[in-house]
Design a protein around this motif. Structure first.
Motif, PDB file in Angstrom:
ATOM      1  N   LEU A 166      56.761  68.023  49.803  1.00 53.92           N
ATOM      2  CA  LEU A 166      57.155  67.491  51.108  1.00 53.92           C
ATOM      3  C   LEU A 166      57.301  65.973  51.094  1.00 53.92           C
ATOM      4  N   CYS A 167      56.558  65.297  50.214  1.00 54.30           N
ATOM      5  CA  CYS A 167      56.637  63.833  50.190  1.00 54.30           C
ATOM      6  C   CYS A 167      58.012  63.340  49.743  1.00 54.30           C
ATOM      7  N   GLU A 168      58.852  64.239  49.245  1.00 58.39           N
ATOM      8  CA  GLU A 168      60.220  63.870  48.873  1.00 58.39           C
ATOM      9  C   GLU A 168      61.173  63.944  50.059  1.00 58.39           C
ATOM     10  N   LEU A 169      60.638  64.333  51.217  1.00 62.15           N
ATOM     11  CA  LEU A 169      61.449  64.495  52.418  1.00 62.15           C
ATOM     12  C   LEU A 169      61.020  63.495  53.492  1.00 62.15           C
ATOM     13  N   GLU A 170      61.812  63.447  54.562  1.00 63.25           N
ATOM     14  CA  GLU A 170      61.454  62.736  55.780  1.00 63.25           C
ATOM     15  C   GLU A 170      61.248  63.762  56.889  1.00 63.25           C
ATOM     16  N   GLU A 171      60.419  63.431  57.856  1.00 62.51           N
ATOM     17  CA  GLU A 171      60.196  64.362  58.959  1.00 62.51           C
ATOM     18  C   GLU A 171      61.497  64.650  59.707  1.00 62.51           C
ATOM     19  N   SER A 172      62.402  63.685  59.747  1.00 57.67           N
ATOM     20  CA  SER A 172      63.690  63.891  60.417  1.00 57.67           C
ATOM     21  C   SER A 172      64.496  65.009  59.760  1.00 57.67           C
ATOM     22  N   ASP A 173      64.330  65.186  58.437  1.00 55.10           N
ATOM     23  CA  ASP A 173      64.996  66.302  57.753  1.00 55.10           C
ATOM     24  C   ASP A 173      64.507  67.633  58.316  1.00 55.10           C
TER      25      ASP A 173
END
Length: 333
Positions: free
Chosen positions: A186-193
């Motif tokens: 998950l750290c490879e993503l943004e919450e907006s994704d």
């Protein structure tokens, strides 16, 4: 602790059957999964692969740590073994973070629990730290502890020994959310994704996994704010973040009770603490599902709080303590 010349590690503790491991036989043994002997063998194997010279030793242990109650009892045991090797055979040169890694390696590969580095790092480092567990080296930043408060731990009952699958579900479900975006973590993503893809995401993974992912993103921001608050001496904001973290664990991470079990002692302890505590902060401690509630009590108020918690959970299950500045180290005390 005393060194041995036969290459065996022998550990005795109270009523438990003694552990015996040869430093020359450190491969994984399936029948040891989930047992303390697996942790010993795994720690020794990690240190051996690190190039550390190993020898045998005898050890007698005594502990007041609640067993299987979410206060890092296994991490404390793992780091203890690493520190014994460090003191006996390495002249105290082993870095604290390597003691922690030895424990995580043993948990993951020998014991069978897919934990991270958090508990072991806390035990090995001591004090209060903000830690960024990045993809390579953890970045450790000591922060000042709030003054004028005592820590009270309440063991609400139950054991973590049969809950490994529930811990694994948290990591697995977060991984499923990441995999939807063709990422590993998950750290490879943004919450907006997450927000943008929510309709399609709900067709592929369950809602609990999505809620746990939201908790992940919010918790990272919460930790950053908490560390900044301590650095700036804003104890009230730090306590807001601690309590907010606990509420998110209950509602979104959903690790304050065992799924499908109407017995919810941790939630009872959280509700009772909410009613009793005047100032300070509180939350569930550790990996959850069963176990311990941590409360920051204003100094002078810990006696009343402890008395009331003991009335419900037993005097033997309420423990008043403070932060220890040093981590695992050799001592003659």
């Amino acid at each position: 602790v005393a060194p041995r010349t036969d290459g065996n590690v022998v550990i005795a503790s109270g009523e438990y059957y003694p552990i015996r491991v040869s430093v020359h036989e450190l491969s994984v043994r399936e029948r040891e999964r989930g047992k303390s002997i697996a942790l010993v063998r795994g720690v020794l194997r990690y240190l051996a692969e690190l190039g550390c010279p190993l020898g045998g030793f005898s050890c007698v242990t005594h502990s007041t740590i609640f067993r299987g109650a979410g206060v890092s009892s296994s991490a404390a045991f793992e780091v203890l073994i690493a520190e014994i090797v460090n003191a006996l055979f390495l002249g105290g040169r082993l870095p604290a973070i390597e003691k922690a890694r030895a424990g995580m390696y043993a948990e993951n590969n020998y014991f069978g629990k897919p934990c991270g580095l958090l508990d072991q790092a806390g035990v090995a480092l001591g004090g209060l730290n903000a830690i960024d567990f990045g993809p390579r080296e953890p970045v450790v930043s000591p922060v000042p502890a709030p003054e004028g408060y005592r820590l009270v731990l309440t063991n609400t009952g139950g054991s973590h020994s049969r809950l490994t699958a529930h811990y694994a579900d948290i990591r697995r479900e977060m991984g499923e959310v990441a995999a939807f975006f063709h990422k590993k973590r998950l750290c490879e993503l943004e919450e907006s994704d997450l927000l943008e893809a929510l309709p399609a995401l709900r067709q592929k993974v369950n809602d609990r996994a999505i809620l746990r992912a939201f908790h992940f993103f919010e918790e990272n921001r919460r930790v950053e704010r908490a560390a900044e608050a301590l650095t700036e001496g804003d104890t009230a904001l730090f306590f807001d973040e601690v309590t907010g973290s606990g509420e998110s664990s209950l509602k979104f991470l959903q690790n304050c009770y065992v799924p499908g079990d109407p017995s919810q002692p941790v939630v009872i302890a959280l509700k009772l603490t909410e009613k009793l505590l005047k100032g300070g902060a509180y939350r569930m401690m550790g990996g959850g599902f069963t176990g311990t509630v941590l409360a920051f009590c204003p100094a002078g108020g810990e006696e009343r709080y402890s008395r009331e918690m003991a009335r419900v959970f037993g005097k033997e299950n309420v423990f008043v303590t403070d932060l220890r500045a040093s981590g695992a180290r050799e001592t003659n005390a």
